[in-house]
Design a protein around this motif. Sequence first.
Motif, PDB file in Angstrom:
ATOM      1  N   THR A  15      91.547 -99.475  69.171  1.00 45.86           N
ATOM      2  CA  THR A  15      91.145 -98.114  68.823  1.00 45.86           C
ATOM      3  C   THR A  15      91.050 -98.012  67.307  1.00 45.86           C
ATOM      4  N   THR A  16      89.992 -97.384  66.824  1.00 41.88           N
ATOM      5  CA  THR A  16      89.764 -97.349  65.378  1.00 41.88           C
ATOM      6  C   THR A  16      90.419 -96.159  64.696  1.00 41.88           C
ATOM      7  N   GLY A  17      91.069 -95.283  65.463  1.00 43.04           N
ATOM      8  CA  GLY A  17      91.934 -94.263  64.885  1.00 43.04           C
ATOM      9  C   GLY A  17      91.208 -93.164  64.123  1.00 43.04           C
ATOM     10  N   GLU A  18      91.899 -92.607  63.153  1.00 46.41           N
ATOM     11  CA  GLU A  18      91.374 -91.502  62.351  1.00 46.41           C
ATOM     12  C   GLU A  18      90.106 -91.938  61.614  1.00 46.41           C
ATOM     13  N   PRO A  19      88.979 -91.267  61.860  1.00 50.76           N
ATOM     14  CA  PRO A  19      87.725 -91.726  61.238  1.00 50.76           C
ATOM     15  C   PRO A  19      87.668 -91.505  59.740  1.00 50.76           C
ATOM     16  N   ALA A  20      88.508 -90.625  59.208  1.00 53.06           N
ATOM     17  CA  ALA A  20      88.536 -90.427  57.762  1.00 53.06           C
ATOM     18  C   ALA A  20      89.440 -91.425  57.059  1.00 53.06           C
ATOM     19  N   GLY A  21      90.183 -92.208  57.838  1.00 57.31           N
ATOM     20  CA  GLY A  21      91.128 -93.161  57.276  1.00 57.31           C
ATOM     21  C   GLY A  21      90.598 -94.582  57.250  1.00 57.31           C
ATOM     22  N   VAL A  22      91.518 -95.528  57.058  1.00 54.99           N
ATOM     23  CA  VAL A  22      91.123 -96.929  56.883  1.00 54.99           C
ATOM     24  C   VAL A  22      90.960 -97.693  58.194  1.00 54.99           C
ATOM     25  N   GLY A  23      91.310 -97.076  59.317  1.00 51.17           N
ATOM     26  CA  GLY A  23      91.273 -97.785  60.590  1.00 51.17           C
ATOM     27  C   GLY A  23      89.951 -98.446  60.919  1.00 51.17           C
ATOM     28  N   PRO A  24      88.814 -97.745  60.807  1.00 49.51           N
ATOM     29  CA  PRO A  24      87.541 -98.378  61.156  1.00 49.51           C
ATOM     30  C   PRO A  24      87.231 -99.623  60.321  1.00 49.51           C
ATOM     31  N   GLU A  25      87.436 -99.552  59.020  1.00 49.01           N
ATOM     32  CA  GLU A  25      87.086-100.711  58.190  1.00 49.01           C
ATOM     33  C   GLU A  25      88.093-101.853  58.350  1.00 49.01           C
ATOM     34  N   LEU A  26      89.379-101.532  58.578  1.00 50.46           N
ATOM     35  CA  LEU A  26      90.357-102.589  58.797  1.00 50.46           C
ATOM     36  C   LEU A  26      90.069-103.329  60.103  1.00 50.46           C
ATOM     37  N   THR A  27      89.623-102.592  61.114  1.00 50.90           N
ATOM     38  CA  THR A  27      89.268-103.223  62.381  1.00 50.90           C
ATOM     39  C   THR A  27      88.141-104.222  62.172  1.00 50.90           C
TER      40      THR A  27
END
Length: 333
Positions: A15-27
């Motif tokens: 799950t990529t989490g909060e879209p305003a945070g770093v989750g998507p790019e860290l994934t």
Amino acid sequence: MTRAAAVAPLNIAITTGEPAGVGPELTVAALAGAQAHWPGVNFTVLGDAALLEARAGAVGVEWAALLAAGHVSLGHRALSVPAHAGRLDAANGRYVLGLLDDAIDGALSGAFDAIVTAPLQKSTINDAGVPFTGHTEYLAERTHTARVVMMLAGTGPRPLRVALATTHLPLKDVPGALGIDSLVETIAIIHHDLQRDFGLPVPRILVTGLNPHAGENGYLGREEIDIITPALARAAERGIDARGPYPADTLFQPRYLDEADCVLAMFHDQGLPVLKYATFGEGVNITLGLPIVRTSVDHGTALDLAGTGRADAGSMIAAIDTAVTMARHRRAG
């Protein structure tokens, strides 16, 4: 079991989490070398397609090429409103929760062998009108699990693991939350999951006291005498190697830790400052006691770093590594 089933690849959901945070790019950054790092494992990234493509650019990864390589696929869920790095929007709170629901549903159905969760912002979900206290509690509720245990772990051949008897409670409420039965159950969950998911045949668990100097024979508190020691005795009757209670200020040193598989701390800030000092940026948050495998990063949404490409993917890589290890042990068992 057929040979085809025996060699079937694992499928890990992220799950990529909060879209305003770093989750998507860290994934995306963590999965850039998925084929080389995790052979025999497929990954399903849960998130908005356009968001992931945009954030991939921040870390120098071509999203379309990553998907075309064949080991990574997209489980698309559309954002409620466009997301901007570093700017929270409550309108996307239900989107974040939907990603988690997609992962849990897939894991419960057997479609996913494990789930890895990027950080989310609890306030955004609450601001969207959904009462939410955290990943761990939500996973327990959705899987109908009466008791779960939060454990954070480092990496390496002898990783430091710290589990918690209580989690997000005011310090004044911790003594009242401790009981013999609940502590025995927590110890049993740790013992069981270290055997099943980490391949440790006889886990050794070291248990802290609650009070300074582990109560100093009752002069600094009686929880060690009235609760923790009786719980350890009952755990021993069940064949569990759990020792203590040890003073927390002297337990975290090699003479004890070199022979330990896990430390059980009585409250959040008793055990986790040591663990995070030793492993921050490469630590893993693991939920024990669930019918599914779940791991996560050891940090938050880092809104100030989102979209910059400067966030370190080390903890996400470690979380994926741990999820793969746990899933392989469960499959073998």
